[in-house]
Design an enzyme around this catalytic site. Structure first.
Site, PDB file in Angstrom:
ATOM      1  CE1 TYR A   1      -4.199  -1.854   0.982  1.00 50.85           C
ATOM      2  CE2 TYR A   1      -2.569  -3.255   2.053  1.00 50.85           C
ATOM      3  CZ  TYR A   1      -3.801  -2.906   1.731  1.00 50.85           C
ATOM      4  OH  TYR A   1      -4.814  -3.936   1.851  1.00 50.85           O
TER       5      TYR A   1
ATOM      6  CG  ASP B   1      -8.433  -2.428  -4.357  1.00 46.84           C
ATOM      7  OD1 ASP B   1      -7.545  -2.183  -3.661  1.00 46.84           O
ATOM      8  OD2 ASP B   1      -9.181  -3.263  -4.097  1.00 46.84           O
TER       9      ASP B   1
ATOM     10  CG  HIS C   1      -9.302  -4.585  -0.649  1.00 42.59           C
ATOM     11  ND1 HIS C   1      -8.178  -3.959  -1.153  1.00 42.59           N
ATOM     12  CD2 HIS C   1      -9.144  -4.556   0.687  1.00 42.59           C
ATOM     13  CE1 HIS C   1      -7.298  -3.624  -0.300  1.00 42.59           C
ATOM     14  NE2 HIS C   1      -7.889  -4.091   0.882  1.00 42.59           N
TER      15      HIS C   1
END
Length: 491
Positions: free
Chosen positions: A249, A277, A370
């Site tokens: 991330y 995302d 996710h």
């Protein structure tokens, strides 16, 4: 040495101290940069945060943020308690102690490992055993949970078209996944905070992956550090294969991403899963509600509700815990920082982005919503696979395509491969095995998937993954009749 009374005075956003393992830290500068949000820290301001910290972080997390965490020193013995009076809802949200957790495990009708016959068995067992705090975190989805529910439901809408009278005595399930060998077309998808389900956290995944010869993806927010996981993988005496992938991330400070990538490379992580995302965190009502209740003070309900900023005029991007500016233009520096290892974009959810990924020269795409935790009503993996197959089939020829989302059976894995996926990631299914039975549970879960995949292949009349294609699927429950012809095989 600061006393507990002194620590308790530093309980605001302007001056925030916490105690972790007997050491007092000033975390004021970390509040707005904390990946879990400011409230996660403020709820423990002026208190002993050891238990909460140990659940979500590896032992070297504090050392990794020297500019944001200042060590004050050891806390003085005695000096009064820094803990506030119990909240009116304490009985509702109180986490179980280690003793009560152990008692609940012993007294429960826990399904013996040898009796676990599917990943659903692990989920059912784990959801009965887990403390409420852990159950809510692992099981939550975004808003109405539509994306979460459709992930599983859409696999069931595809049916098979088996072939008979085929010699199925010899069979191969081996695959190359992101440049490494795997005994199965599956890998352990990266999940955060596994220590909420087992004290060994992600190390349970690591041992199982090494022993069963499949890859493991490690999240940026794993409760064990990349170094701890790498050492566990290298030193496991029963290792028979496997590999490690690193999921990134991108933090708000992009320079930190380069440091994280350099560490993962040096530790031998083979592929980078760049998560794309999450410009903002999805609205996860059940988990958000639990955290607010847990942070509720005895007088909070009596305080007037503060008028928020005008919509659209908030000082920062709401729910942005990572870099909200991340764009396609960032791929070159990320590629340079990562080097020659495979770069996979995780979170692709439409054909346009699949084609754009192809244009930008990445090594693969990872179709994922996710786990239904980001955008509500996001498409399922099946929907995206079909969309790409219809509109840009060249993507499957030029890129490796991976998927996750709701995959709980070997039949789901085989369906994904028929649709063009090279391999699939399994997150919650293995996570619940970790929660209910630890390392042995994850090993057993992988064994179950192996049995189901090869049984499905033999009953379809194929003996190698390369033989699977669209002709083995029936789309009548998924598409209109005019669309079925697009996928049907020609005799």
């Amino acid at each position: 040495m600061p006393s507990r009374t002194e620590v308790a005075k530093h309980n605001s956003k302007n001056s925030c101290w916490v105690v972790i393992s007997g050491i007092v830290y000033d975390v004021t500068k970390l509040i707005d940069q904390h990946p879990g949000g400011a409230n996660a820290i403020l709820a423990l301001a002026g208190k002993d945060a050891t238990e909460d910290f140990d659940l979500f972080h590896s032992s070297d997390t504090i050392k990794s943020r020297p500019k944001q965490v200042i060590e004050i020193g050891p806390i003085a013995a005695g000096g009064g308690s820094s803990q506030p009076p119990p909240s009116p809802v304490a009985s509702f949200i109180a986490a179980e102690t280690s003793d009560s957790r152990e008692t609940s495990l012993k007294m429960s009708a826990k399904l013996p490992l040898v009796a676990c016959r599917s990943l659903q068995d692990f989920e059912n067992t784990a959801l009965q055993l887990l403390p409420e705090r852990s159950r809510v975190y692992f099981h939550t989805g975004s808003e109405t949970r539509s994306a979460f529910d459709n992930n599983r439901a859409d696999w069931a809408r595809l049916t098979f078209r088996p072939r008979v009278l085929r010699d199925s005595s010899k069979l191969s399930m081996r695959e190359q996944i992101m440049g490494v060998h795997s005994t199965l077309p599956i890998f352990i998808a990266p999940t955060a905070s596994a220590q909420l389900g087992n004290p060994d956290g992600e190390l349970c995944f690591t041992r199982a992956a090494a022993r069963m010869g499949i890859p493991q993806g490690l999240s940026t927010y794993a409760s064990k550090s990349p170094k701890e996981v790498a050492e566990c993988f290298q030193n496991d005496p029963e290792r028979r294969g496997g590999a490690l992938f690193y999921q990134l991330y991108v933090p708000k400070t992009k320079g930190n991403a380069k440091r994280m990538l350099a560490e993962a490379k040096s530790l031998g992580y083979k592929a980078l899963l760049l998560t794309v995302d999450n410009p903002v965190l999805g609205k996860r009502d059940e988990n958000d509600q639990y955290k607010e209740l847990a942070a509720l003070g005895p007088d909070d309900e009596k305080r007037p509700y503060a008028t928020p900023p005008l919509p659209g005029e908030e000082p920062d991007v709401p729910r942005a815990i990572h870099d909200p500016t991340l764009s396609w233009d960032d791929l070159p520096w990320i590629r340079k920082a990562w080097g020659n290892g495979p770069l996979i974009l995780k979170g692709i959810q439409c054909v346009e982005d699949a084609v754009e990924a192809l244009r930008h020269g990445v090594d693969g795409i990872y179709i994922s919503n996710h786990g239904g935790r980001q955008l509500d009503y996001a498409p399922s993996a099946v929907e995206v696979l079909l969309e790409i197959r219809q509109n840009a089939p060249q993507v499957f020829e030029k890129l490796d395509v991976y998927v996750d989302g709701g995959i709980m059976r070997g039949t789901d894995v085989v369906k994904a491969i028929c649709l063009g996926a090279k391999a699939v990631g399994i997150g919650r299914g293995f996570l619940y095995a970790l929660c209910s039975h630890g390392t042995d549970g994850v090993v057993r879960a992988i064994e179950i998937m192996s049995e189901e995949i090869q049984t499905t292949m033999r009953l379809l009349g194929v003996t190698d993954l390369s033989q699977l294609n669209l002709s083995f699927l029936n789309f009548s429950r998924f598409s209109q009749a005019k669309d079925i012809r697009l996928f049907s095989s020609k005799l």
